[in-house]
Write an enzyme that holds these catalytic residues in place. Structure first.
Site, PDB file in Angstrom:
ATOM      1  N   ASP A 171      50.545  22.084 -28.182  1.00 41.61           N
ATOM      2  CA  ASP A 171      51.973  21.957 -28.039  1.00 41.61           C
ATOM      3  C   ASP A 171      52.331  21.469 -27.262  1.00 41.61           C
ATOM      4  O   ASP A 171      51.455  22.095 -26.220  1.00 41.61           O
ATOM      5  CB  ASP A 171      51.857  23.989 -27.844  1.00 41.61           C
ATOM      6  N   ASP A 231      61.458  26.576 -32.111  1.00 45.91           N
ATOM      7  CA  ASP A 231      60.484  28.258 -32.928  1.00 45.91           C
ATOM      8  C   ASP A 231      61.554  29.082 -33.092  1.00 45.91           C
ATOM      9  O   ASP A 231      62.540  29.269 -32.773  1.00 45.91           O
ATOM     10  CB  ASP A 231      60.357  29.017 -31.326  1.00 45.91           C
TER      11      ASP A 231
HETATM   12  C1  GLA Z   1      56.391  27.133 -27.761  1.00 40.57           C
HETATM   13  C2  GLA Z   1      55.435  26.948 -29.425  1.00 40.57           C
HETATM   14  C3  GLA Z   1      55.298  28.379 -29.480  1.00 40.57           C
HETATM   15  C4  GLA Z   1      54.497  29.597 -28.530  1.00 40.57           C
HETATM   16  C5  GLA Z   1      54.703  29.203 -27.043  1.00 40.57           C
HETATM   17  C6  GLA Z   1      53.586  29.833 -26.503  1.00 40.57           C
HETATM   18  O1  GLA Z   1      57.242  28.046 -27.509  1.00 40.57           O
HETATM   19  O2  GLA Z   1      56.505  25.923 -29.932  1.00 40.57           O
HETATM   20  O3  GLA Z   1      54.724  28.635 -31.004  1.00 40.57           O
HETATM   21  O4  GLA Z   1      52.732  28.791 -29.019  1.00 40.57           O
HETATM   22  O5  GLA Z   1      54.579  28.163 -26.827  1.00 40.57           O
HETATM   23  O6  GLA Z   1      53.713  29.830 -24.818  1.00 40.57           O
END
Ligand code: GLA
Length: 549
Positions: A171, A231
């Site tokens: 990520d 997200d």
């Molecule tokens: C980002 C990702 C989420 C999750 C968070 C964890 O926001 O998009 O899916 O993995 O980080 O901190």
């Protein structure tokens, strides 16, 4: 709320010009032209991830309970495989040799032991890491440390492989870096994972805390799955076009035009499921799941599997939709028509059928119509199986349904003048339990097509199609064969598997459980090998000898 506040801080940080993809740029290689051939994720990965419900509040007891619930709820047998531990599993400090470690108080048994626990239940182990200096929770200061993979890519990949990790979520979580920087840095881990020799699903997110680069290129050369949006949250429509947080409708809007990018091993990731988390009506939750299935997004549940309602289970275990999602052709539904309210999407399937989704984006019920010819079928007689009700009807070409506001009706359309597909022979209404009784065809009434679709020094990937050449349906199947040269299966989709010595046993999963006369069932696998990859022998279907096509 916490996440909204965090996003606000990010924008401030971006405005302040916080930058630095330092270090990484000095070791970059240009590998964009290489295709990702890691053999993993031939169909959209299915599993569960800790983030949507638990955020940083995770520990080994919780993850073990979730693995147990995956089995006891029937989710595993419905096709869900990966148990993914998202952010905040790590010790904020690497060890003296620079190795990642599990947090000692919340994961006291260590990550290898957790992987072993998950594997012992016939499931796969997933984990989270970030490519720069911090994971997303570390970036937002909700978790201590600075344990990102920058400068540790090969070491971390080896560590994950040693722990038995089967799936890495990687990520970005930084305002820094151009899309070219992202490609190069994501490729470092792609190559580091490949160098371990372990098939590991590579799941990336380039969008977090960054301008949205997920939809801007086809990431199929980099990863097995790539997030297309910011997200997700458990709301139907957040009003965002691609900002935090995204509702179901918003993610569909971004991802429909990207349909051409999906193929075996490479999928648009519409983010983890919100089914069973409240915030939406049952109709909206069903629509969410149906759209993720026809659009070939990974199906990674995000709810608490220990406390699922019957309604949630009915959605997540819908065998018709899982069958469409896991179809070996691995296409994403393309748009057939859209008038601003009524959206028709169609997904071609391996046996010649087409799944069609009639999606009502408006809030009032409406009739949505298309035709067999508009979805690529020709002929004068078709069968429609409704994925939600399991009802079967026939048509000479018109396909139509009254669809409630925010609802999605899905039909599996069979027939036409191409390769005629036999009328489905009536598995029980969804959720369909794995058949326990079988009707073996007479000896010789089956034919197996065994194809190696890719091969690398230590392993290979195969597709197997079983054709019922008899006149009676096969309800529940077990295919056995013998590997002559030490080949060892270590992953399968569309079937469960076991191997004892040279003897391989593959058994249907619920959505792939019945083979009509003249019909086929298909599954795929990945195996390791040493020495030559001699062809398998002695195929049997339900203990009756089976010929090779
Ligand atoms: C980002 C990702 C989420 C999750 C968070 C964890 O926001 O998009 O899916 O993995 O980080 O901190």
């Amino acid at each position: 709320m916490r996440q909204v506040a965090r996003r606000h801080r990010v924008l401030t940080a971006m405005a302040a010009g916080l930058l630095a993809v330092t270090g990484a740029t000095t070791v970059l290689r240009t590998t964009e032209a290489m295709a990702l051939e890691n053999g993993a994720a031939r169909t959209p990965p299915m599993g569960w991830n800790s983030w949507n419900t638990f955020g940083c509040n995770i520990n080994e007891t919780l993850i073990r309970q979730m693995a147990d619930a995956m089995v006891s709820s029937g989710m595993r047998d419905a096709g869900y495989q990966y148990v993914v531990v998202d952010d905040c599993w790590m010790n904020p400090n690497r060890d003296s040799a620079g190795n990642l470690q599990g947090d000692p108080s919340r994961f006291p048994s260590g990550m290898k032991a957790l992987g072993d626990y998950i594997h012992a239940r016939g499931l796969k182990f997933g984990i989270y890491q970030g490519p720069l200096t911090k994971t997303c929770a570390q970036y937002f200061n909700s978790y201590p440390g600075s344990t990102g993979a920058q400068g540790h890519e090969a070491q971390d990949a080896r560590q994950f492989a040693a722990w038995g990790v089967d799936y890495l979520k990687y990520d970005w979580c930084s305002p820094s870096g151009t899309i070219d920087d992202q490609v190069r840095v994501f490729n470092l881990m792609r190559d580091a994972l490949a160098a371990t020799g372990r098939p590991i699903v590579y799941s990336i997110n380039s969008n977090s805390v960054h301008s949205k680069t997920g939809p801007q290129r086809d990431w199929g050369d980099v990863a097995n799955m790539w997030r297309t949006t910011e997200d997700i949250t458990n709301t139907w429509n957040s009003g965002q076009t691609n900002g935090y947080p995204m509702g179901i409708q918003n993610i569909v809007d971004v991802t429909v035009p990207l349909a051409g990018r999906a193929k075996p091993g490479a999928f648009n990731d519409m983010d983890m499921l919100e089914v069973g988390r409240g915030g939406m009506t049952d109709t909206e939750m069903r629509s969410h799941f149906a759209l993720w299935a026809v659009m070939a997004s990974p199906l990674i549940a995000g709810n608490d599997l220990r406390t699922m309602t019957a309604a949630t289970q009915t959605i997540l275990k819908n065998a018709n939709l899982i069958g469409i999602s896991q179809d070996p052709l691995a296409r994403q539904a393309g748009q057939v028509s859209f008038d601003g309210t009524r959206r028709v999407l169609a997904k071609r399937l391996a046996n010649g059928d087409v799944a069609v989704a009639l999606f009502n984006q408006g809030s009032a019920a409406t009739t949505i119509s298309t035709t067999a010819s508009a979805i690529g079928l020709s002929g004068g007689s078709f069968t429609l199986r409704d994925a939600w009700t399991d009802a079967v009807s026939t048509t000479s070409g018109g396909i139509s349904a009254s669809v409630p506001g925010h609802g999605t009706v899905v039909y599996r359309v069979s027939g036409g003048s191409g390769t005629p597909t036999p009328t489905p022979t009536g598995p029980s209404p969804t959720p369909t339990p794995t058949p326990t009784t079988s009707t073996p065809p007479p000896t010789g009434a089956c034919q197996v097509t065994y194809a190696i679709t890719s091969q690398w020094p230590s392993g290979f990937q195969g597709d197997v199609t079983i054709r019922n050449t008899g006149t009676t349906p096969v309800n529940g199947w077990t295919l056995r064969w013998s590997f002559a040269n030490g080949q060892q299966l270590n992953q399968a989709w569309g079937a469960t598997y076991a191997q004892s010595g040279a003897q391989v046993t593959a058994t249907n999963v619920a959505y792939n459980g019945s083979i009509a006369p003249g019909g086929t069932a298909t599954f795929g696998f990945i195996a390791s090998q040493s020495g030559s990859n001699t062809a398998p022998t002695a195929f049997t279907l339900n203990d009756q000898a089976c010929g090779r096509a």
